[in-house]
Design a protein around this motif. Sequence first.
Motif, PDB file in Angstrom:
ATOM      1  N   LEU A  31       4.018   5.737  -5.567  1.00 14.61           N
ATOM      2  CA  LEU A  31       3.982   5.856  -7.031  1.00 14.61           C
ATOM      3  C   LEU A  31       2.885   6.810  -7.499  1.00 14.61           C
ATOM      4  CD1 LEU A  31       4.650   2.260  -8.434  1.00 14.61           C
ATOM      5  CD2 LEU A  31       6.189   4.225  -8.413  1.00 14.61           C
ATOM      6  N   THR A  32       1.661   6.654  -6.968  1.00 18.73           N
ATOM      7  CA  THR A  32       0.574   7.517  -7.439  1.00 18.73           C
ATOM      8  C   THR A  32       0.804   8.973  -6.991  1.00 18.73           C
ATOM      9  OG1 THR A  32      -0.778   6.683  -5.616  1.00 18.73           O
ATOM     10  CG2 THR A  32      -1.223   5.775  -7.765  1.00 18.73           C
ATOM     11  N   ALA A  71       2.478   1.660  -3.423  1.00 19.42           N
ATOM     12  CA  ALA A  71       1.450   2.102  -4.374  1.00 19.42           C
ATOM     13  C   ALA A  71       1.172   3.590  -4.178  1.00 19.42           C
ATOM     14  CB  ALA A  71       0.161   1.292  -4.176  1.00 19.42           C
ATOM     15  N   GLY A  72       1.034   4.023  -2.928  1.00 26.19           N
ATOM     16  CA  GLY A  72       0.770   5.426  -2.620  1.00 26.19           C
ATOM     17  C   GLY A  72       1.925   6.315  -3.044  1.00 26.19           C
ATOM     18  N   PRO A  81       6.781  14.121 -13.404  1.00 22.60           N
ATOM     19  CA  PRO A  81       7.237  14.243 -14.803  1.00 22.60           C
ATOM     20  C   PRO A  81       6.377  15.227 -15.597  1.00 22.60           C
ATOM     21  CG  PRO A  81       6.906  11.926 -14.217  1.00 22.60           C
ATOM     22  CD  PRO A  81       6.450  12.727 -13.055  1.00 22.60           C
ATOM     23  N   GLY A  85       0.822  -1.210   0.000  1.00 20.49           N
ATOM     24  CA  GLY A  85       0.000   0.000   0.000  1.00 20.49           C
ATOM     25  C   GLY A  85       0.853   1.256   0.000  1.00 20.49           C
ATOM     26  N   ALA A 124       3.716  10.477  -9.460  1.00 20.82           N
ATOM     27  CA  ALA A 124       3.439  10.376 -10.900  1.00 20.82           C
ATOM     28  C   ALA A 124       3.262  11.745 -11.557  1.00 20.82           C
ATOM     29  CB  ALA A 124       2.198   9.518 -11.142  1.00 20.82           C
ATOM     30  N   VAL A 125       2.840  12.747 -10.794  1.00 20.63           N
ATOM     31  CA  VAL A 125       2.609  14.067 -11.391  1.00 20.63           C
ATOM     32  C   VAL A 125       3.924  14.803 -11.683  1.00 20.63           C
ATOM     33  CG1 VAL A 125       2.395  15.243  -9.167  1.00 20.63           C
ATOM     34  CG2 VAL A 125       1.290  16.219 -11.158  1.00 20.63           C
TER      35      VAL A 125
END
Lengths: 92, 92
Positions: B13-14, B10-11, B20, B7, B17-18
């Motif tokens: 990465l999300t 995953a958190g 780049p 978890g 993600a903004v």
Amino acid sequence: MTNDHLGLFAGFLTSVAVLPQVVRTWRRKHAQDISIWQPLILITGMALWLAYGVLINDLPLIVANTFSIACYLLLLLLKIVYDRRERVGTTR
Amino acid sequence: MTNDHLGLFAGFLTSVAVLPQVVRTWRRKHAQDISIWQPLILITGMALWLAYGVLINDLPLIVANTFSIACYLLLLLLKIVYDRRERVGTTR
């Protein structure tokens, strides 16, 4: 409003937020300003969220992430198609 | 790897993600392909996630959403500035 409702509404908003981007990209047929890394990293992250949701058996996590993964896959596909079309157009 | 680690990863990465997208927009000085609604809806949704995190006293929710809100505010600001600059440029 209970905490649960607040969390569900927050999750709803962050899940549907990608839709205007998909629509805009579809309409403009142009996606050069969009980083390919954002959808790639997000899809990876959300696939892990989905796995986490399956492991802890949490339906909202499963539903929200399946929906968002589908939207970002579509956005990624549109970006790849339009970028390629543009490259082919310029080299002609 | 435990469920918690999954978890958290995953958190992570999300959340990142903004980045780049912010870098790409900053470099290109051009953001016409980006929908203004995605950052607007996301910021609203993440502000609610943040409120939810404060209410249930969940540190990861608070940290991740504060970070992402800051990134999307920056992206929104860049989009507004570059779109306006471009409009001024075309009408001259």
